[in-house]
Design an enzyme around this catalytic site. Structure first.
Site, PDB file in Angstrom:
ATOM      1  N   LYS A 140      -0.741  -1.852  -7.821  1.00 15.77           N
ATOM      2  CA  LYS A 140      -2.115  -2.353  -7.672  1.00 15.77           C
ATOM      3  C   LYS A 140      -3.028  -1.152  -7.481  1.00 15.77           C
ATOM      4  O   LYS A 140      -2.821  -0.339  -6.572  1.00 15.77           O
ATOM      5  CB  LYS A 140      -2.233  -3.269  -6.447  1.00 15.77           C
ATOM      6  CG  LYS A 140      -1.680  -4.668  -6.670  1.00 15.77           C
ATOM      7  CD  LYS A 140      -2.004  -5.548  -5.472  1.00 15.77           C
ATOM      8  CE  LYS A 140      -1.454  -6.940  -5.632  1.00 15.77           C
ATOM      9  NZ  LYS A 140      -1.679  -7.772  -4.422  1.00 15.77           N
ATOM     10  N   GLU A 182       2.422  -2.969   9.014  1.00 19.01           N
ATOM     11  CA  GLU A 182       2.863  -3.416   7.681  1.00 19.01           C
ATOM     12  C   GLU A 182       4.391  -3.417   7.599  1.00 19.01           C
ATOM     13  O   GLU A 182       4.980  -4.252   6.909  1.00 19.01           O
ATOM     14  CB  GLU A 182       2.271  -2.519   6.585  1.00 19.01           C
ATOM     15  CG  GLU A 182       0.752  -2.449   6.576  1.00 19.01           C
ATOM     16  CD  GLU A 182       0.067  -3.695   5.981  1.00 19.01           C
ATOM     17  OE1 GLU A 182       0.745  -4.571   5.440  1.00 19.01           O
ATOM     18  OE2 GLU A 182      -1.183  -3.764   6.090  1.00 19.01           O
ATOM     19  N   LYS A 224       9.655  -4.343  -0.664  1.00 16.03           N
ATOM     20  CA  LYS A 224       8.488  -4.464  -1.550  1.00 16.03           C
ATOM     21  C   LYS A 224       8.914  -4.335  -3.013  1.00 16.03           C
ATOM     22  O   LYS A 224       8.453  -5.106  -3.869  1.00 16.03           O
ATOM     23  CB  LYS A 224       7.419  -3.419  -1.215  1.00 16.03           C
ATOM     24  CG  LYS A 224       6.236  -3.544  -2.190  1.00 16.03           C
ATOM     25  CD  LYS A 224       4.901  -3.259  -1.655  1.00 16.03           C
ATOM     26  CE  LYS A 224       3.828  -3.643  -2.676  1.00 16.03           C
ATOM     27  NZ  LYS A 224       2.500  -3.192  -2.334  1.00 16.03           N
ATOM     28  N   ARG A 238       4.959 -12.586  -4.589  1.00 15.87           N
ATOM     29  CA  ARG A 238       4.267 -11.385  -4.108  1.00 15.87           C
ATOM     30  C   ARG A 238       3.156 -11.755  -3.128  1.00 15.87           C
ATOM     31  O   ARG A 238       2.802 -10.968  -2.246  1.00 15.87           O
ATOM     32  CB  ARG A 238       3.715 -10.562  -5.289  1.00 15.87           C
ATOM     33  CG  ARG A 238       3.153  -9.221  -4.857  1.00 15.87           C
ATOM     34  CD  ARG A 238       2.922  -8.266  -6.017  1.00 15.87           C
ATOM     35  NE  ARG A 238       2.334  -7.031  -5.534  1.00 15.87           N
ATOM     36  CZ  ARG A 238       2.149  -5.940  -6.261  1.00 15.87           C
ATOM     37  NH1 ARG A 238       2.524  -5.913  -7.522  1.00 15.87           N
ATOM     38  NH2 ARG A 238       1.595  -4.862  -5.739  1.00 15.87           N
ATOM     39  N   HIS A 249      -8.466 -10.809   7.717  1.00 18.81           N
ATOM     40  CA  HIS A 249      -9.696 -10.606   6.947  1.00 18.81           C
ATOM     41  C   HIS A 249     -10.912 -11.086   7.758  1.00 18.81           C
ATOM     42  O   HIS A 249     -11.969 -10.433   7.757  1.00 18.81           O
ATOM     43  CB  HIS A 249      -9.586 -11.354   5.621  1.00 18.81           C
ATOM     44  CG  HIS A 249     -10.831 -11.328   4.807  1.00 18.81           C
ATOM     45  ND1 HIS A 249     -11.233 -10.220   4.106  1.00 18.81           N
ATOM     46  CD2 HIS A 249     -11.787 -12.264   4.602  1.00 18.81           C
ATOM     47  CE1 HIS A 249     -12.373 -10.481   3.516  1.00 18.81           C
ATOM     48  NE2 HIS A 249     -12.734 -11.708   3.795  1.00 18.81           N
ATOM     49  N   HIS A 262      -7.280  -1.895   9.112  1.00 20.63           N
ATOM     50  CA  HIS A 262      -6.705  -3.019   8.379  1.00 20.63           C
ATOM     51  C   HIS A 262      -5.362  -3.456   9.009  1.00 20.63           C
ATOM     52  O   HIS A 262      -5.130  -4.638   9.258  1.00 20.63           O
ATOM     53  CB  HIS A 262      -6.529  -2.609   6.917  1.00 20.63           C
ATOM     54  CG  HIS A 262      -5.835  -3.631   6.079  1.00 20.63           C
ATOM     55  ND1 HIS A 262      -6.414  -4.834   5.749  1.00 20.63           N
ATOM     56  CD2 HIS A 262      -4.589  -3.637   5.515  1.00 20.63           C
ATOM     57  CE1 HIS A 262      -5.578  -5.531   5.015  1.00 20.63           C
ATOM     58  NE2 HIS A 262      -4.454  -4.834   4.859  1.00 20.63           N
TER      59      HIS A 262
HETATM   60  P1  NAD Z   1      -6.778   5.868   4.119  1.00 21.73           P
HETATM   61  O1  NAD Z   1      -6.356   6.206   2.763  1.00 21.73           O
HETATM   62  O2  NAD Z   1      -8.209   5.708   4.390  1.00 21.73           O
HETATM   63  O3  NAD Z   1      -6.170   6.930   5.138  1.00 21.73           O
HETATM   64  C1  NAD Z   1      -6.454   6.809   6.522  1.00 21.73           C
HETATM   65  C2  NAD Z   1      -7.027   8.105   7.091  1.00 21.73           C
HETATM   66  O4  NAD Z   1      -5.960   9.046   7.256  1.00 21.73           O
HETATM   67  C3  NAD Z   1      -8.032   8.783   6.187  1.00 21.73           C
HETATM   68  O5  NAD Z   1      -9.029   9.364   6.988  1.00 21.73           O
HETATM   69  C4  NAD Z   1      -7.204   9.859   5.502  1.00 21.73           C
HETATM   70  O6  NAD Z   1      -7.990  10.950   5.043  1.00 21.73           O
HETATM   71  C5  NAD Z   1      -6.300  10.270   6.611  1.00 21.73           C
HETATM   72  N1  NAD Z   1      -5.024  10.848   6.231  1.00 21.73           N
HETATM   73  C6  NAD Z   1      -4.222  10.464   5.221  1.00 21.73           C
HETATM   74  N2  NAD Z   1      -3.066  11.119   5.280  1.00 21.73           N
HETATM   75  C7  NAD Z   1      -3.143  11.961   6.325  1.00 21.73           C
HETATM   76  C8  NAD Z   1      -2.255  12.889   6.895  1.00 21.73           C
HETATM   77  N3  NAD Z   1      -1.007  13.035   6.454  1.00 21.73           N
HETATM   78  N4  NAD Z   1      -2.672  13.616   7.948  1.00 21.73           N
HETATM   79  C9  NAD Z   1      -3.925  13.418   8.468  1.00 21.73           C
HETATM   80  N5  NAD Z   1      -4.794  12.520   7.998  1.00 21.73           N
HETATM   81  C10 NAD Z   1      -4.397  11.797   6.930  1.00 21.73           C
HETATM   82  O7  NAD Z   1      -6.083   4.488   4.611  1.00 21.73           O
HETATM   83  P2  NAD Z   1      -4.678   3.820   4.315  1.00 21.73           P
HETATM   84  O8  NAD Z   1      -4.424   2.949   5.483  1.00 21.73           O
HETATM   85  O9  NAD Z   1      -3.661   4.794   3.876  1.00 21.73           O
HETATM   86  O10 NAD Z   1      -4.993   2.905   3.040  1.00 21.73           O
HETATM   87  C11 NAD Z   1      -5.921   1.852   3.103  1.00 21.73           C
HETATM   88  C12 NAD Z   1      -6.333   1.515   1.690  1.00 21.73           C
HETATM   89  O11 NAD Z   1      -5.177   1.096   0.967  1.00 21.73           O
HETATM   90  C13 NAD Z   1      -7.328   0.388   1.584  1.00 21.73           C
HETATM   91  O12 NAD Z   1      -8.345   0.762   0.682  1.00 21.73           O
HETATM   92  C14 NAD Z   1      -6.520  -0.771   1.021  1.00 21.73           C
HETATM   93  O13 NAD Z   1      -7.304  -1.652   0.236  1.00 21.73           O
HETATM   94  C15 NAD Z   1      -5.510  -0.057   0.218  1.00 21.73           C
HETATM   95  N6  NAD Z   1      -4.256  -0.796   0.017  1.00 21.73           N
HETATM   96  C16 NAD Z   1      -3.775  -0.900  -1.253  1.00 21.73           C
HETATM   97  C17 NAD Z   1      -2.594  -1.563  -1.486  1.00 21.73           C
HETATM   98  C18 NAD Z   1      -2.035  -1.630  -2.863  1.00 21.73           C
HETATM   99  O14 NAD Z   1      -1.052  -2.339  -3.090  1.00 21.73           O
HETATM  100  N7  NAD Z   1      -2.594  -0.883  -3.801  1.00 21.73           N
HETATM  101  C19 NAD Z   1      -1.873  -2.129  -0.421  1.00 21.73           C
HETATM  102  C20 NAD Z   1      -2.376  -2.001   0.862  1.00 21.73           C
HETATM  103  C21 NAD Z   1      -3.580  -1.320   1.075  1.00 21.73           C
HETATM  104  N1  GLY Z   2      -0.230  -5.064  -0.574  1.00 21.46           N
HETATM  105  C1  GLY Z   2       0.053  -6.274  -1.264  1.00 21.46           C
HETATM  106  C2  GLY Z   2       0.630  -6.083  -2.612  1.00 21.46           C
HETATM  107  O1  GLY Z   2       0.882  -5.002  -3.046  1.00 21.46           O
HETATM  108  O2  GLY Z   2       0.833  -7.050  -3.301  1.00 21.46           O
END
Ligand code: NAD
Ligand code: GLY
Length: 358
Positions: A140, A182, A224, A238, A249, A262
């Site tokens: 995704k 998660e 997953k 899924r 939400h 989140h």
């Molecule tokens: P993020 O990418 O914003 O990272 C969180 C914070 O940690 C940021 O400030 C980032 O710069 C920092 N960071 C990242 N790695 C670091 C490290 N090793 N050391 C220090 N700082 C670090 O947040 P997240 O929780 O990783 O991701 C959230 C996003 O993921 C949302 O936009 C959500 O919609 C998306 N998401 C996508 C899917 C998918 O299946 N594609 C699933 C779940 C969430």
């Molecule tokens: N995070 C939900 C999905 O990947 O389907």
């Protein structure tokens, strides 16, 4: 180092999990054949880890793009900037985009790769726990729109996922705990044995003990990968991955997406889903208490903000999982077994919302 596989026919790909992977040139080169690599990171992760990666791939042309850090930049405008760099450097269809960072960078770099020249290869190098157990796997990709989160996007599977557990050492502890929410989610939906293991290893996980972390990431990715293999486009199973998300939400939306991470909102949302499952006679009160205790052990929130049941319901109603005007929910049938359903009593939902949101 461990290796798993996401089985999707010709779009299958490996997930590597290990300490120090970002500087393991042999493993990286094994999956990254392209000469031209676009390294997408952000202003926090780039300075920490981009150099390790470029040093491990000295024979490649690597162009570095650093996005501003934050969910508010997960927009088409910033994807457009990534595309501009690809064009300016005359990258061809044989290039590969590398997503180095958390879920925000992963979703944006992946979407840029999906769009550029109708789709080029990309690899995930996740550096948050959430990205290592969730967003880097399953294809995704996308960005937010003022009308809603992740409204613009594409399914585009990576060619490989390289999860370097050493990167978690610099992750803020609150982000680590949000990622652990998660991990707990997978156990609650699919695997009671994994749940027992999480209860027994909470302290090691919170202390970043490498073997415990590697096991939690591997088991989460296995679960997953299995659901993505069965239902890549979310036509069925899924959707179970949304446990806690619809209630969560409401928490995120009511607090302006700024106060709760989140994963924190999902944690409280999972407890609310467990409570509603108990009200429907699916789960015992003792198991709801077990969920609450587990979340507390991981220092995750279990109390929703008192925004009122009606407001919570209204926010839940704009969630993407609403179909024909009915909110579909993931409920627990047991610990380790879940169902995605619109078949529940409205009274139970209203009682649940009143109990948690006031
Ligand atoms: P993020 O990418 O914003 O990272 C969180 C914070 O940690 C940021 O400030 C980032 O710069 C920092 N960071 C990242 N790695 C670091 C490290 N090793 N050391 C220090 N700082 C670090 O947040 P997240 O929780 O990783 O991701 C959230 C996003 O993921 C949302 O936009 C959500 O919609 C998306 N998401 C996508 C899917 C998918 O299946 N594609 C699933 C779940 C969430
Ligand atoms: N995070 C939900 C999905 O990947 O389907």
């Amino acid at each position: 180092m461990m290796q798993l596989n996401v089985s999707l026919g010709e779009r299958s790909y490996p997930i590597f999990i290990g300490h120090g992977l970002l500087s393991d040139g042999a493993v990286l080169r094994g999956c990254l054949q392209a000469q031209d690599l676009l390294l997408v990171s952000n202003t926090t992760v780039g300075p920490l880890y981009a150099e390790l990666l470029t040093a491990a791939l000295p024979d490649r042309r690597i162009v570095d793009v650093r996005l501003p850090d934050g969910e508010q930049y997960k927009t088409l405008e910033y994807v457009s900037r990534v595309l501009d760099v690809l064009v300016a450097n005359r990258f061809g269809r044989d290039c590969t985009v590398l997503a180095l960072g958390g879920g925000v960078v992963g979703d944006m770099a992946g979407f840029s790769a999906a769009c550029y020249q109708r789709g080029v290869a990309f690899a995930q190098l996740p550096t948050t726990l959430l990205a290592q157990v969730d967003s880097s796997v399953g294809g995704k990709t996308g960005v937010n729109h003022p009308g809603g989160k992740n409204l613009i996007g594409a399914f585009h599977q990576p060619v490989a996922v390289f999860s370097d557990t050493a990167t978690l050492a610099t992750l803020p502890p609150r982000e680590l705990r949000a990622g652990l929410a998660e991990v707990i989610k997978y156990a609650l939906i699919f695997d009671a044995v994994f749940l027992d293991w999480l209860e027994a290893h909470a302290a090691e996980l919170l202390a970043l003990q490498p073997e415990a972390l590697a096991h939690a990431i591997r088991r989460s990715c296995e679960l997953k990968a299995d659901v993505v293999r069965r239902d890549e486009r979310e036509a069925g199973d899924r959707a179970l991955l949304n446990l806690g998300h619809t209630f969560g939400h409401a928490i995120e939306a009511a607090t302006g997406y700024t106060q709760w991470l989140h994963g924190e909102a999902v944690a409280t949302g999972m407890l609310i889903a467990a409570d509603m499952s108990a009200r429907l006679g699916l789960l015992s009160d003792a198991l709801v208490s077990r969920v609450r205790d587990l979340l507390r052990r991981f220092d995750l929130p279990v109390q929703a903000p008192r925004i009122g049941a009606q407001r919570a319901f209204d926010y839940m109603g704009v969630d993407k999982k609403v179909k024909a005007g009915r909110i579909r929910l993931v409920l627990l049938e047991n610990l380790g077994a879940a169902r995605f359903t619109a078949d529940y009593s409205n009274d139970a939902l209203q009682a649940t919302l009143a109990a948690h949101f006031g």
